[in-house]
Design an enzyme around this catalytic site. Structure first.
Site, PDB file in Angstrom:
ATOM      1  NE  ARG A 241      -0.649   0.609   4.931  1.00 39.29           N
ATOM      2  CZ  ARG A 241      -1.324   0.909   6.042  1.00 39.29           C
ATOM      3  NH1 ARG A 241      -2.642   0.898   6.031  1.00 39.29           N
ATOM      4  NH2 ARG A 241      -0.700   1.229   7.151  1.00 39.29           N
TER       5      ARG A 241
ATOM      6  CG  HIS B 160      -5.115  -5.024  13.121  1.00 40.82           C
ATOM      7  ND1 HIS B 160      -6.175  -4.492  13.838  1.00 40.82           N
ATOM      8  CD2 HIS B 160      -4.122  -4.097  13.198  1.00 40.82           C
ATOM      9  CE1 HIS B 160      -5.832  -3.316  14.318  1.00 40.82           C
ATOM     10  NE2 HIS B 160      -4.589  -3.052  13.944  1.00 40.82           N
TER      11      HIS B 160
ATOM     12  CG  ASN C  83      -5.697   5.431   5.808  1.00 41.70           C
ATOM     13  OD1 ASN C  83      -6.598   5.675   6.601  1.00 41.70           O
ATOM     14  ND2 ASN C  83      -4.793   4.489   6.027  1.00 41.70           N
ATOM     15  CD  GLU C  84      -2.475   4.729   9.283  1.00 33.24           C
ATOM     16  OE1 GLU C  84      -2.899   4.393  10.405  1.00 33.24           O
ATOM     17  OE2 GLU C  84      -1.803   3.965   8.566  1.00 33.24           O
TER      18      GLU C  84
ATOM     19  CD  GLU D  55      -6.684   3.293  11.018  1.00 32.64           C
ATOM     20  OE1 GLU D  55      -5.781   2.523  11.447  1.00 32.64           O
ATOM     21  OE2 GLU D  55      -6.726   3.678   9.838  1.00 32.64           O
TER      22      GLU D  55
ATOM     23  CD  GLU E  36      -3.921  -3.643   8.170  1.00 36.03           C
ATOM     24  OE1 GLU E  36      -3.489  -2.955   9.122  1.00 36.03           O
ATOM     25  OE2 GLU E  36      -4.651  -3.191   7.280  1.00 36.03           O
ATOM     26  CE  LYS E  37      -3.930 -14.652   6.789  1.00 37.52           C
ATOM     27  NZ  LYS E  37      -2.968 -13.847   6.001  1.00 37.52           N
TER      28      LYS E  37
END
Length: 663
Positions: free
Chosen positions: A119, A363, A157-158, A312, A360-361
């Site tokens: 990303r 997370h 985002n971020e 978040e 991120e599964k």
């Protein structure tokens, strides 16, 4: 900051502490969405962030657009009373874009081109990327800007999380333009960068490059300016998206999620906050229990103590630490309410439903893999119930403390450059230790940027304020002489904004105010300490101080034959200026702070029995003061008669518990 605006409140709805998560329905089949709505309503969710990483779904090929699924999602949320914080979907470009235009991919200092497949694989200064990205923003704004379910815009985002430092040719061209604007001509740059050293003098801006991998240390001011430029490039990109949104949808507030958490330092968030309608932040817990509250206090400071959005955080374990342990009982609620205490009027998690695939599964999420019959989801429902009962808090500011800690991204970047007296210095750690030591004594402290109004603070702590322009030195001198009590530390006032050392001895910009002079720094090796007269040890750094003014008071000395005064204080007008020449650590700060606080007239608002175990945070607004009592320990704590009118909790704080009371 732009005029403070908040989430648009749906017609007929009362203002509340908003609650929700990043929602990624495009990861799931349609039949899951109705179950999502059922569980959201059960939990009291009223806001979700949508489409953050949906560019490839929205634009599967050049010139091809698919909005049908997003139309349905936004309509579904709105029909069920859930507002949409709509992301601009530009955080990660789709594979077709980077395959067609590999020139948008970032380049490392070593010259490696970063590939798509993760990303944020884009250059902040790429004109090609910007053209494509702003087209997406424009399409979304035109389609959804008037939708009553859209309560805010979520830019990208971020920003800069993985791509802040790009060394490409695009970055080089933008860096040159930034430098020309900053310095006016090449002579100004040569002076600022001290290019007479090592034969680095430039004949024109065309010769200047980013600080790519070099044979030795790159020019330090070049490195510092590149950090400044990289932060400004992110801000410039933010403004580009914001301007499109404001042009098409002027009534919808705009935000973007900061990363004031841990060691993340790539953006000057105090500067970025000035470009959005309200501040949002992402925070993830690390090992230090007080780091969360410290980060929340920084966020409050850059937000001007106005309400902000916790965009978040995690319900339980994350997936990116070496070992990812779940949160313990009570921590999900305590962590969330700590952010509320420091000004968050919205509490959201990453993410709503735990992913079944992707990076991120593992997370955690509001709905975990194990489903709703879980401790995590039950805590999620309980937190929603608590937040709905905090109407008295909504819209209130964080009540000013007696003490402020200055937090300065310029000094963070500058103090940790290479070719310095030590590579062991950690700017943020020093600031956090002062905050924690104050909390241990029951003292509330604000954390504010250097352009904050300091007039109302009895004491201002400026730890490792390395980079001090003359105007800032004048501000702090005026603060002290007008009755304030300034405390600064080792490696402060060392250089000006160009990273040029102040001549005449350290601590440079503060030498005359403090009435001391240091000829040489004496940094300490890893593990080395020096004993102090207050019964503790200094570490990391020491200095042989010459006391040159007769009215300087020595509060602590080194018990070392080559060293003398370690902590000093001098009257200044109706105030004072103190200096700490070593890293005291929590034990040393506990020993010296009572004297510094007493001299500044600062007292705790908590009884002595609670001071080390309870953090007190206060918000104040139209409904009066609301006090948050946060248990910093793993033991139950009795508040006694400190509070009686509770909005949440009681006089007995459970381990890691929180109580909220009026008054």
């Amino acid at each position: 900051m732009q005029t403070h605006r908040w989430l648009r409140t749906p017609e007929g709805a009362a203002p509340r502490i908003s609650y929700g998560a990043d929602y990624n329905p495009d990861q799931w089949s349609r039949e899951v969405w109705d179950d999502d709505v059922r569980l959201m309503k059960k939990a009291g969710v009223d806001v979700v962030s949508v489409a953050i990483f949906s560019w490839a779904k929205l634009q599967p090929a050049p010139g091809v657009w698919d909005f049908a699924w997003l139309d349905e999602v936004i309509d579904l949320m709105h029909a069920n009373g859930i507002g949409v914080d709509l992301a601009t979907a530009t955080a990660s470009p789709p594979p077709w874009l980077t395959m067609a235009h590999p020139e948008v991919l970032p380049v490392t200092a070593e010259g490696h081109v970063l590939s798509q497949g993760a990303r944020q694989h884009w250059r902040p200064t790429s004109p090609v990327f910007r053209e494509y990205a702003l087209t997406v923003v424009e399409k979304l704004a035109e389609r959804y800007g008037s939708h009553p379910g859209v309560v805010a815009w979520h830019v990208n985002n971020e920003l800069g999380c993985h791509n802040a430092y790009d060394y490409s040719d695009d970055a080089a061209a933008a860096f040159r333009a930034w430098l020309a604007d900053r310095y006016g001509d090449i002579a100004g740059l040569n002076h600022a960068w001290g290019t007479a050293f090592w034969s680095q003098a430039y004949g024109s801006f065309d010769e200047v490059l980013p600080p790519r991998l070099a044979a030795s240390f790159p020019n330090p001011t070049q490195q510092l300016d590149f950090a400044r430029f990289s932060s400004d490039a992110l801000i410039d990109y933010l403004v580009a998206e914001r301007e499109v949104l404001n042009r098409i949808t002027p009534d919808v507030p705009v935000t973007t999620n900061f990363m004031i958490t841990g060691g993340t330092r790539h953006a000057d968030y105090a500067a970025m906050a000035k470009e959005i309608d309200f501040v949002s932040n992402d925070h993830y817990v690390t090992a230090d229990r007080d780091e969360l509250a410290f980060s929340a206090a920084i966020t409050s400071g850059v937000a001007g103590h106005r309400p902000w959005f916790l965009m978040e955080h995690s319900t339980s374990a994350v997936n990116w630490q070496p070992v990812n342990r779940p949160k313990r009982a009570g921590e999900l609620i305590r962590d969330s309410l700590t952010h509320v205490a420091h000004g968050a009027d919205a509490v959201c998690f990453f993410q709503w439903r735990q992913s079944s695939a992707g990076a991120e599964k593992y997370h955690s999420a509001m709905v975990p893999h194990a489903g709703e019959d879980t401790r995590v989801y039950r805590d999620v429902v309980e937190l929603g119930r608590i937040l709905q009962g905090l109407g008295d808090v909504v819209g209130s500011d964080r009540d000013p403390a007696q003490v402020a800690i200055l937090f300065d991204w310029q000094s963070w970047w500058g103090s940790e450059l290479d070719s310095h007296p030590t590579e062991l210095l950690e700017y943020r750690r020093e600031a956090l230790e002062w905050w924690t030591a104050l909390a241990n004594l029951g003292i509330r402290a604000d954390v504010v940027p250097t352009d904050a109004d300091l007039a109302g603070y009895r004491m201002v702590v400026a730890p490792v304020l390395y980079s001090v322009p003359e105007a800032l030195a004048d501000t702090l001198r005026a603060y002290a002489t007008a009755g304030g009590h300034l405390v600064t530390t080792y490696f402060s006032g060392a250089v000006n904004e160009h990273d040029h050392a102040y001549l005449g001895g350290y601590p440079g910009a503060f030498r005359d105010l403090l009435g001391i002079r240091v000829e040489e720094f004496r940094p300490l090796f890893a593990g080395e300490t020096v004993p102090l007269s207050i019964g503790t040890n200094g570490s990391l750094w020491s200095e042989p101080i010459d006391v040159v003014a007769g009215d300087v008071e020595v509060l602590a000395t080194y018990e070392h034959e080559e060293l003398g005064a370690a902590v000093t204080r001098r009257p200044a007008g109706t105030g004072s200026a103190a200096y700490v020449s070593t890293r005291l650590g929590l034990d040393g700060l506990a020993a010296i702070l009572p004297e510094l606080l007493s001299g500044a007239g600062v007292t705790s608002e908590l009884p002595e029995a609670l001071r080390s175990s309870v953090e007190l945070v206060v918000r104040a607004g139209a409904n009066g003061r609301v006090r948050f009592f946060i248990n910093r320990t793993d033991d139950a704590v009795d508040l006694g008669g400190v509070a009686t009118d509770f909005l949440y909790g009681s006089a007995t704080l459970p381990p890691r518990g929180v109580a909220i009371a009026r008054g």
